[in-house]
Scaffold this active site. Structure first.
Site, PDB file in Angstrom:
ATOM      1  N   LYS A  79       8.362   5.338   0.456  1.00 35.87           N
ATOM      2  CA  LYS A  79       9.306   4.422   1.252  1.00 35.87           C
ATOM      3  C   LYS A  79      10.680   4.856   1.155  1.00 35.87           C
ATOM      4  O   LYS A  79      11.302   5.010  -0.046  1.00 35.87           O
ATOM      5  CB  LYS A  79       8.849   2.852   0.920  1.00 35.87           C
ATOM      6  CG  LYS A  79       9.366   1.938   1.964  1.00 35.87           C
ATOM      7  CD  LYS A  79       9.158   0.420   1.470  1.00 35.87           C
ATOM      8  CE  LYS A  79       9.769  -0.460   2.782  1.00 35.87           C
ATOM      9  NZ  LYS A  79       9.407  -1.772   2.275  1.00 35.87           N
ATOM     10  N   SER A 154       7.744  -4.435   6.221  1.00 35.81           N
ATOM     11  CA  SER A 154       8.725  -3.396   6.350  1.00 35.81           C
ATOM     12  C   SER A 154       8.176  -1.951   5.991  1.00 35.81           C
ATOM     13  O   SER A 154       8.805  -0.901   6.526  1.00 35.81           O
ATOM     14  CB  SER A 154       9.849  -3.802   5.729  1.00 35.81           C
ATOM     15  OG  SER A 154       9.803  -3.767   4.508  1.00 35.81           O
ATOM     16  N   SER A 178       5.718  -7.217   2.749  1.00 38.83           N
ATOM     17  CA  SER A 178       5.962  -5.995   3.411  1.00 38.83           C
ATOM     18  C   SER A 178       5.030  -4.830   3.008  1.00 38.83           C
ATOM     19  O   SER A 178       5.058  -3.808   3.354  1.00 38.83           O
ATOM     20  CB  SER A 178       7.232  -5.490   3.111  1.00 38.83           C
ATOM     21  OG  SER A 178       8.324  -6.178   4.043  1.00 38.83           O
TER      22      SER A 178
HETATM   23  N1  GLN Z   1       8.872  -9.760   6.839  1.00 36.18           N
HETATM   24  C1  GLN Z   1       9.730 -10.242   5.559  1.00 36.18           C
HETATM   25  C2  GLN Z   1      11.145 -10.515   5.808  1.00 36.18           C
HETATM   26  O1  GLN Z   1      11.380  -9.967   7.251  1.00 36.18           O
HETATM   27  C3  GLN Z   1       9.292  -9.898   4.491  1.00 36.18           C
HETATM   28  C4  GLN Z   1       9.745  -8.366   4.344  1.00 36.18           C
HETATM   29  C5  GLN Z   1       9.465  -7.716   3.012  1.00 36.18           C
HETATM   30  O2  GLN Z   1       8.785  -7.985   2.296  1.00 36.18           O
HETATM   31  N2  GLN Z   1      10.357  -6.768   2.553  1.00 36.18           N
HETATM   32  O3  GLN Z   1      11.867 -10.655   5.223  1.00 36.18           O
END
Ligand code: GLN
Length: 485
Positions: A79, A154, A178
Site C-alpha cells: 500500500k 482505503s 480499510s
Molecule cells: N473508511 C474509514 C475512513 O474513511 C476508514 C479508513 C481506514 O481504515 N483507513 O476513515
C-alpha cells in the site's frame, strides 16, 4: 508453467523449494498478469517491475543456498502509504506525488529481509480516508469481480491486486476498516492486527491511535505468514508492543470444538443486504457444526456510537498529522505567491483532495478551544465505554463474529458525493478499531455474484485465536483462493 499468478503464497513456496520454477518466472507471470489487468483495474499507483525482477533474482539465490523462508520470492503489493526507500510513496495524494523516501518502514524492511518481491505500490484513498478507493489522486481502483464497482477502501488497490492475480499477497492499513472491508468486497482474507502488534515506523500517519498495517491474502495461511513477518517489537515505534510475536502457524488447521463465539445483536441492523444476512447465517451454522457454541444473546449497546467516536477521533488526529504538509518539507509545493503564508495555503489547497480537506476541517474544529471538551474529550470517554463492553464480552467469549460490511461492492460514483453514506460502510469494522482489537475478514460466499465477508474479532493480542477460527471455517467452507477471472 502458465498462470503461476493463480497460486497462493504457500503453494508457490512449496513449488519454488521443489525447483518447479524460479521466483523470476513467478514474478514474470505476475507482471504479465499486471500488464493484462491494470488497464481495467488500476490497482497500482507505481509499478516497480525492474526492482521486482532484481529482488526475484536475489530470492532465487536464497533458494539455491537453502536459506529461503516462506515469503522468499513471493510477489507482493505494498500500500502506497508504506514508506519504501528510493521508491515513490504518495499515500494516494497529489501533495506527495514527488516524494521519494530516504528510508524504509519497519514492515517493508521485514518483508525485504524475508526475501519478498515488491511488484509495486498499491492504490488507495488519499491518506487512507475513504471506503472505496475513489478518493485517490491517481484515479479509482476498480473491483476485479466487476469493474463497474468499487473494490472497497482505503486499501482497495491492495485487495484488488490480490483478487486479480496482480500480486499473491499484499500489505494494507486499517484505521477504521480499510483492510477488512476491501478484503470482504474483493473476496480476500484481510487481518487488522491489535493496535501495537505491528510497528508504525515509516507509515504515513492518518489517525495515530488507530492506524495498523496488516496482511491481505488469498487464504488464512498466507495471511498468518505475512503477519508473522511484519509483527513484533520495534523500538522505533513507542506504541509497539514489547511482547514477542507468538507462532501464528501453530493456530492453523486446529479444531474449534468447545470454542465460545458471541454474536452481537447490534450488528444485525435494518439496511443490511438480505444476501449478506443469508451468508452470515450460513457461516454461523458452519461454525456451530464444527463444535463451537454460537451465542446470540450478546449485546454491545454502544456499537452505534463507534461511528461518531471514530469520526471525531480520526479527523482530530489527522488534522494534527497532516499539518506537516506545508510545501516546505515534502513533495508538492506552490511557490508562486508573494509570501510564505500564501505559498502554504496554495500548496494545501491544490495538494489535498476534498475528503482530506473535509477531515482536516472537522478535526481542527473538534480540537479547538471551546469545542475540545464537547467533542474530542467526549469521544475519548465514549471510546472507553466501548472498550469496557468488549472487555466484558471477552470475559465470556473466545471470539466475536459479525458481518464485515452490510453490503457487497457498490457502483463507482454511487456514494462519493455523500460522505455520510460512505462512512456507513464501516459500521461493522469501526468498533474493533476504536477499541484497538484484532479482527480478520474471511470470505463466506457470494451475494448476487459478489463476495461477502465474515468478521472475526478477538481480544487484545489474540490474533492466533481469530486465525484459528478463520482457518477452521475456511477448511469447512472451501472459500479459499478466490480469484476474479
Ligand atoms: N473508511 C474509514 C475512513 O474513511 C476508514 C479508513 C481506514 O481504515 N483507513 O476513515
Amino acid at each position: 508453467m502458465s498462470e503461476l499468478w493463480r497460486l497462493t503464497a504457500h503453494e508457490a513456496h512449496e513449488q519454488l523449494r521443489n525447483k518447479e520454477f524460479t521466483s523470476v518466472e513467478l514474478t514474470q507471470s505476475v507482471l504479465d498478469r499486471v500488464a493484462e489487468m491494470e488497464p481495467k483495474v488500476n490497482a497500482y499507483i507505481t509499478l516497480t517491475a525492474e526492482l521486482a525482477l532484481e529482488q526475484a533474482k536475489e530470492a532465487d539465490a536464497k533458494f539455491a543456498s537453502g536459506t529461503a523462508t516462506p515469503l522468499a520470492g513471493i510477489p507482493v503489493a505494498v500500500k502506497d502509504l508504506i514508506v519504501t526507500k528510493g521508491v515513490r510513496t504518495t499515500a494516494g495524494s497529489k501533495i506527495l506525488e514527488n516524494f521519494i523516501p530516504p528510508y524504509s518502514s519497519h514492515v517493508y524492511e521485514n518483508l525485504r529481509r524475508a526475501g519478498a518481491v515488491m511488484v509495486g505500490k498499491a492504490n488507495m484513498d488519499e491518506f487512507a480516508m475513504g471506503s472505496s478507493t475513489e478518493h485517490s489522486a491517481y484515479g479509482p481502483t476498480r473491483n476485479p469481480w466487476n469493474t463497474g464497482l468499487v473494490p472497497g477502501g482505503s486499501s482497495g488497490g491492495s485487495a484488488a491486486a490480490v483478487a486479480a492475480g496482480e500480486a499473491l499477497l499484499a500489505l494494507g492499513s486499517d484505521t477504521g476498516g480499510s483492510i477488512r472491508q476491501p478484503a470482504a468486497l474483493c473476496g480476500n482474507v484481510g487481518l487488522d492486527p491489535t493496535y501495537g502488534r505491528v510497528s508504525r515506523f515509516g507509515i504515513v500517519a492518518f489517525g495515530s491511535s488507530l492506524d495498523q498495517v496488516g496482511p491481505i491474502g488469498r487464504d488464512v495461511e498466507d495471511v498468518a505468514t505475512m503477519l508473522q513477518c511484519i509483527g513484533g517489537h520495534d523500538p522505533r515505534d513507542s506504541t509497539s508492543n514489547p511482547e514477542p510475536m507468538p507462532d501464528m502457524r501453530h493456530y492453523l488447521g486446529r479444531d474449534i470444538k468447545g470454542m465460545k463465539i458471541g454474536v452481537p445483536k447490534e450488528y444485525f441492523i435494518a439496511g443490511m443486504e438480505p444476501g449478506v444476512t443469508a451468508r452470515i447465517e450460513e457461516a454461523l451454522a458452519t461454525l456451530e457444526s464444527l463444535g463451537a457454541t454460537v451465542d446470540r444473546s450478546l449485546s454491545l449497546p454502544s456499537t452505534d456510537h463507534a461511528l461518531a467516536v471514530y469520526y471525531i477521533i480520526a479527523p482530530s488526529e489527522a488534522s494534527a498529522n497532516l499539518a506537516r504538509y506545508d510545501g516546505v518539507k515534502y513533495g508538492f509545493s506552490d511557490r508562486s505567491g508573494p509570501t510564505m503564508w500564501d505559498n502554504m495555503e496554495q500548496t494545501r489547497a491544490q495538494g489535498f483532495g476534498n475528503e482530506v480537506k473535509r477531515r482536516i476541517m472537522l478535526g481542527t474544529y473538534a480540537l479547538s478551544a471551546g469545542y475540545y471538551d464537547a467533542y474530542y474529550l467526549k469521544a475519548q470517554k465514549v471510546r472507553t465505554v466501548i472498550n469496557n463492553e468488549f472487555a466484558e464480552a471477552f470475559a465470556k467469549y473466545d471470539v466475536i463474529v459479525t458481518p464485515t460490511s452490510p453490503a457487497v461492492a457498490f457502483p463507482i460514483g454511487a456514494k462519493v458525493d455523500d460522505p455520510y453514506a460512505m462512512y456507513l460502510n464501516d459500521i461493522y469494522t469501526l468498533p474493533a478499531s476504536v477499541a484497538g482489537l484484532p479482527a480478520v475478514s474471511v470470505p463466506c460466499g457470494f451475494s448476487e455474484g459478489l463476495p461477502v465477508g465474515l468478521q472475526i474479532i478477538g481480544n487484545f493480542f489474540d490474533e492466533g485465536r481469530i486465525l484459528q477460527v478463520a482457518s477452521a471455517y475456511e477448511q469447512a467452507s472451501g472459500f479459499a483462493n478466490q480469484l476474479a477471472g
